[in-house]
Design an enzyme around this catalytic site. Sequence first.
Site, short mmCIF file in Angstrom:
data_model
loop_
_atom_site.label_atom_id
_atom_site.label_comp_id
_atom_site.label_asym_id
_atom_site.label_seq_id
_atom_site.Cartn_x
_atom_site.Cartn_y
_atom_site.Cartn_z
N ASN A 19 40.29 41.17 44.86
CA ASN A 19 39.96 42.50 45.38
C ASN A 19 39.11 42.49 46.65
O ASN A 19 39.23 43.41 47.46
CB ASN A 19 39.31 43.35 44.28
CG ASN A 19 38.06 42.74 43.73
OD1 ASN A 19 37.80 41.56 43.91
ND2 ASN A 19 37.29 43.55 43.02
N GLU A 48 45.58 33.56 44.31
CA GLU A 48 46.85 33.33 45.01
C GLU A 48 47.45 34.65 45.50
O GLU A 48 48.32 34.67 46.36
CB GLU A 48 47.83 32.55 44.14
CG GLU A 48 48.79 33.38 43.30
CD GLU A 48 48.15 33.92 42.05
OE1 GLU A 48 47.02 33.52 41.74
OE2 GLU A 48 48.79 34.76 41.38
N PRO A 95 38.44 36.93 30.35
CA PRO A 95 39.19 35.82 29.75
C PRO A 95 39.16 34.55 30.61
O PRO A 95 38.99 33.44 30.10
CB PRO A 95 40.61 36.38 29.62
CG PRO A 95 40.44 37.86 29.59
CD PRO A 95 39.25 38.16 30.44
N GLU A 104 30.83 35.99 37.72
CA GLU A 104 30.86 37.42 38.07
C GLU A 104 32.15 37.97 37.48
O GLU A 104 33.23 37.75 38.03
CB GLU A 104 30.87 37.57 39.60
CG GLU A 104 29.56 37.23 40.26
CD GLU A 104 28.44 38.19 39.93
OE1 GLU A 104 28.72 39.27 39.36
OE2 GLU A 104 27.29 37.86 40.22
N CYS A 157 35.04 45.68 40.43
CA CYS A 157 34.56 45.22 39.12
C CYS A 157 33.49 46.14 38.54
O CYS A 157 33.43 46.34 37.33
CB CYS A 157 34.01 43.82 39.25
SG CYS A 157 32.81 43.66 40.57
N GLU A 189 24.47 37.11 42.03
CA GLU A 189 24.79 36.82 43.42
C GLU A 189 23.87 37.65 44.31
O GLU A 189 23.22 38.58 43.85
CB GLU A 189 26.26 37.16 43.72
CG GLU A 189 27.20 36.21 42.98
CD GLU A 189 28.62 36.16 43.51
OE1 GLU A 189 29.26 37.22 43.56
OE2 GLU A 189 29.08 35.05 43.86
P1 NDP Z 1 41.41 36.44 37.19
O1 NDP Z 1 40.38 36.17 36.17
O2 NDP Z 1 42.82 36.54 36.80
O3 NDP Z 1 41.35 35.29 38.31
C1 NDP Z 1 40.16 34.98 39.02
C2 NDP Z 1 40.33 33.64 39.72
O4 NDP Z 1 40.32 32.59 38.75
C3 NDP Z 1 41.66 33.51 40.47
O5 NDP Z 1 41.46 32.77 41.66
C4 NDP Z 1 42.49 32.75 39.48
O6 NDP Z 1 43.56 32.08 40.07
C5 NDP Z 1 41.48 31.78 38.90
N1 NDP Z 1 41.82 31.22 37.59
C6 NDP Z 1 42.63 31.74 36.64
N2 NDP Z 1 42.65 30.94 35.54
C7 NDP Z 1 41.82 29.91 35.81
C8 NDP Z 1 41.39 28.76 35.07
N3 NDP Z 1 41.81 28.52 33.83
N4 NDP Z 1 40.52 27.91 35.66
C9 NDP Z 1 40.06 28.15 36.90
N5 NDP Z 1 40.42 29.21 37.65
C10 NDP Z 1 41.29 30.08 37.11
O7 NDP Z 1 40.91 37.74 37.95
P2 NDP Z 1 41.67 38.61 39.04
O8 NDP Z 1 41.95 37.77 40.24
O9 NDP Z 1 42.79 39.33 38.38
O10 NDP Z 1 40.53 39.64 39.47
C11 NDP Z 1 40.22 40.76 38.73
C12 NDP Z 1 39.04 40.51 37.83
O11 NDP Z 1 37.93 40.06 38.59
C13 NDP Z 1 38.58 41.77 37.11
O12 NDP Z 1 38.29 41.49 35.77
C14 NDP Z 1 37.30 42.12 37.84
O13 NDP Z 1 36.41 42.87 37.09
C15 NDP Z 1 36.76 40.79 38.21
N6 NDP Z 1 35.84 40.91 39.34
C16 NDP Z 1 34.49 40.75 39.12
C17 NDP Z 1 33.60 40.93 40.15
C18 NDP Z 1 32.12 40.73 39.95
O14 NDP Z 1 31.42 40.49 40.93
N7 NDP Z 1 31.59 40.82 38.74
C19 NDP Z 1 34.04 41.32 41.50
C20 NDP Z 1 35.47 41.41 41.62
C21 NDP Z 1 36.33 41.24 40.56
P3 NDP Z 1 44.98 32.81 40.12
O15 NDP Z 1 44.75 34.18 40.62
O16 NDP Z 1 45.72 31.97 41.06
O17 NDP Z 1 45.48 32.79 38.70
#
Ligand code: NDP
Length: 484
Positions: free
Chosen positions: A153, A179, A231, A250, A284, A458
């Site tokens: 995002n 990605e 998750p 985060e 988020c 952060e």
């Molecule tokens: P995801 O949890 O799907 O992915 C986050 C990152 O982790 C991606 O780069 C993803 O790669 C990577 N990833 C996925 N599985 C693994 C693994 N097993 N080991 C290591 N890395 C992994 O989140 P989204 O990208 O869909 O983002 C949305 C989420 O992020 C929402 O829940 C939102 O609330 C949260 N968020 C939190 C913020 C905060 O500051 N608290 C700010 C912004 C968002 P890939 O995408 O390639 O699968």
Amino acid sequence: MLYQPKASHFINGEYVEDTAGDVIDVVYPATGETIAKLHAATPAIIDLALNSAKAAQKEWAALSGTERGRVLRKASDMMRERNYELSVIETHDTGKPIQETTVADATSGADALEYFGGLAGSLTGEHIPLAGGDFVYTMREALGVCVGIGAWNYPTQIACWKGAPALACGNSMVFKPSETTPLSALKVAEILIEAGAPKGVYNVVQGYGAVGASLITDPRVAKVSLTGSVPTGRKVYAAAAAEMKHVTMELGGKSPMIVFDDADVENAVGGAILGNFYSSGQVCSNGTRVFVQKGIKEKFLKRLSERLANAKIGDPMDEDVSFGPMVSENQMNIALSYIEKGVAEGARLVYGGKRIEGEGYYLEPAIFADVTDNMSIAREEIFGPVMSVLDFDTEEEVLARANDTEFGLAAGVFTADIMRAHRVVAGFEAGTCYINTYNLAPVEAPFGGSKMSGVGRENSKLAINHFSEMKTVYVSMNDVEAPY
Ligand code: NDP
């Protein structure tokens, strides 16, 4: 290809490609067209990035904090100078309107580089006097190679919010963007190296979750900072814990926003709009459970609908547009499925909620009223423009309901009663709270979640503690007294 970078990865100060990696299609959410094609990192690319980061870190940490800070502040200036160019890339990566990206992305990244660049020269340990002239001094040391993993995002901002404090403390970084939005972080890496960071201090590798997973467990890595869903956070935290690595998490939220009868309705409506529909609701900390005291409920809903009708939905590159598409078809379908669930579970859809037909992943902002605490739309993070409005009678009741969630990222209260505002905030189980505003995240203030929403903070001076550790040095000024 509109935004095809020179290569997929940025390692040791240059673009690197390995076409053996899985293909990543970069899709412009406003049209659905593929604007770039990248490759996920292969084991050879991951190895190269970690070796570069490891080799560069010692040289970087050996500079004075002032010298490191100078590089970060130069990078900050460069980001501001190139703000429009970077904002266009962010808009193509995410679909967020250029009206937003020119004020909230590269600029926020630049703020982090400037702030932590400013702090770098004043990072110190302390002197602790003891009996008999003995003393202890502490040395604040870098952790080593830090891995950053980003959500889709805020790709520029996340790359900087993790990179700036890490580099200020003398660490190096390997950053893996989502990605879905792989373009923006490459620009951050380019700028840092151009600003004078030694090659290898900030590297970007692309990939799906598996690439992130293999980075976390590598013995060359000292710390993992993730922005993502709960998750994913569970998996990443568990993998990091097995190797006793430092973490910052985060994660997601389902944050409450409470509007009391005495609140300024225009401000509360404004807060609810910012806290639900900015970035098409993909934030988020959004306050997606809006508790409105019964006395002003209808007035609140009326003004909300009236003001929402002023949102200009359309081409995110049009400077008049204030509401863009969702980041991907998948994310749009997730939001649509929750809208269907909301209707099926008996909530009243009072505004929007329909897919806008045509190219791109456009969804009308949706407002549900008469939402009850157990509905799916009130319990689960949607990460889309779907607001749930819930009614309440008393302060005690609403606070208990606001806290009745596994999440604890953010919470807000709108009221004219100063005593009540502070009382309610003291009662919130959330890391980031707001009184009479919502969703501001200046770099000077700690940002992060409680409960399942995260670990660590952060931004602010607190981030320094999460990217450095103390070495304690006991100095004796006396003879050693041993028992035998
Ligand atoms: P995801 O949890 O799907 O992915 C986050 C990152 O982790 C991606 O780069 C993803 O790669 C990577 N990833 C996925 N599985 C693994 C693994 N097993 N080991 C290591 N890395 C992994 O989140 P989204 O990208 O869909 O983002 C949305 C989420 O992020 C929402 O829940 C939102 O609330 C949260 N968020 C939190 C913020 C905060 O500051 N608290 C700010 C912004 C968002 P890939 O995408 O390639 O699968």
